[in-house]
Motif scaffolding. Sequence first.
Motif, PDB file in Angstrom:
ATOM      1  N   ALA A 189       0.819  -1.205   0.000  1.00  0.00           N
ATOM      2  CA  ALA A 189       0.000   0.000   0.000  1.00  0.00           C
ATOM      3  C   ALA A 189       0.857   1.261   0.000  1.00  0.00           C
ATOM      4  O   ALA A 189       1.902   1.337   0.650  1.00  0.00           O
ATOM      5  N   ILE A 190       0.400   2.244  -0.754  1.00  0.00           N
ATOM      6  CA  ILE A 190       0.823   3.625  -0.520  1.00  0.00           C
ATOM      7  C   ILE A 190      -0.130   4.168   0.529  1.00  0.00           C
ATOM      8  O   ILE A 190      -1.346   4.060   0.392  1.00  0.00           O
ATOM      9  N   ARG A 191       0.424   4.743   1.574  1.00  0.00           N
ATOM     10  CA  ARG A 191      -0.416   5.151   2.692  1.00  0.00           C
ATOM     11  C   ARG A 191       0.221   6.339   3.407  1.00  0.00           C
ATOM     12  O   ARG A 191       1.424   6.599   3.261  1.00  0.00           O
ATOM     13  N   PRO A 192      -0.549   7.100   4.181  1.00  0.00           N
ATOM     14  CA  PRO A 192       0.023   8.258   4.862  1.00  0.00           C
ATOM     15  C   PRO A 192       0.930   7.851   6.021  1.00  0.00           C
ATOM     16  O   PRO A 192       0.746   6.791   6.634  1.00  0.00           O
ATOM     17  N   ARG A 193       1.901   8.703   6.307  1.00  0.00           N
ATOM     18  CA  ARG A 193       2.694   8.519   7.526  1.00  0.00           C
ATOM     19  C   ARG A 193       1.759   8.508   8.733  1.00  0.00           C
ATOM     20  O   ARG A 193       0.719   9.161   8.740  1.00  0.00           O
TER      21      ARG A 193
END
Length: 426
Positions: free
Chosen positions: A8-12
């Motif tokens: 996944a690309i995901r927020p910090r």
Amino acid sequence: MLIKPFAAIRPREDVAAQVAALPYDVYDRTEARRAVEGKPLSFLNIDRPETQFAPDADMYAPEVYAKARELFDARVEDGTFVCDEAPCFYLYELEMDGRVQTGIVACCLIDDYLNGTIKKHENTLEAKERDRISHIDALDAQTGPIFLAYRDNAQVAQLVEQARSQEPLYDFVADDGVAHRAWRIGAPADVEALAQAFAGVPAAYVADGHHRTASAVKVGLARRAEHPDYDGSEEFNYFLSVLFPASELAILPYNRVVHDLNGLTVEEFLARVQDTFEVLHKQSQLLDPVDKGAVGMYVDGEWYGLGVLPELENDDPVAGLDVAILQERVLGPVLGIDDPRTDPRVEFVGGIRGLHALEHRVMLADESAREAGTLKERGPAVAFAMFPTSIDELMAVADAERLMPPKSTWFEPKLRSGLFIHRLDD
């Protein structure tokens, strides 16, 4: 059925609460613009990129979708988003008013949608599909997860509970009071165990996100056509989903407001309504239906408690739905709403907005008609407060390969967009 892990690309973790946004389609254009004010990290800026343009700009212009990609790339570049190195499953838990639902974040195979393993209960509109197709193509990514339900499975439940015992990846409460927690399932043995357990789940059901599902599938099919040598492992063969056990889900009503009585007086309309419903009581206070077959109706400043006539009760999975009875016997033949998907005289109001919203919309419609001089000619507006469709009814319709009337279900809480992004070009 098949579920696949993904990186996944995901927020910090420290900015996840600022990034997470309600789905793009819960806002109209004015509401979306207002929602992103002072919130540069909100994913709604990317999900509704027309908010970055003048209010009268064409929201479907190519440069609007290009802006979404520009903002997305900028958030990856500045480190707002990170990407996990190895394919994982994730858990996504939402808590609202003390009720908790925990779903598996995974990718589902587009073929399972095409062959009916992933079942739908609503039709989609091509215009709405085109918007999300353009958005997916521009970003090369799926950003809004599809909300799927499945019948409870003990083995899956055990593995989910084990994963929930770990330290969460995200844990925050949004402005609307809904708590959001997430966990990563990354150990290869755990990933394999969950995939194998889910292979014993025979089917899943689209609860929320029919347009997002259809759009993701059409993008996948188009990319297969562009790559005739595809082998099935490519990311475009899959779409981003969160799968919840059916027992944890709650459906709110999807209410209706019709902007006039189709030329009938209130007395004439009430007489026609009684061909379908018994008028059980009348009151000035808000009236919330408490059981299947009950409908609250607000017209001319009064609430009416209605009950479906016993001879009209029906075991058919579609014809027996309260929303179907209302549509087929009142909205269509009495009020002239033959196609509720396109008729501008009918408005659908999610149950989360409450019954006061129905009164407000009726009063606004009545005032507008009064100012236009059409109130006497067309009759006042009327609202219908529905008892919510059940998850069992939804699955019965889908299992029968049938479709519900439009706007039959409203799920809460809504999944947030931007927490998990599935990239198609890896």
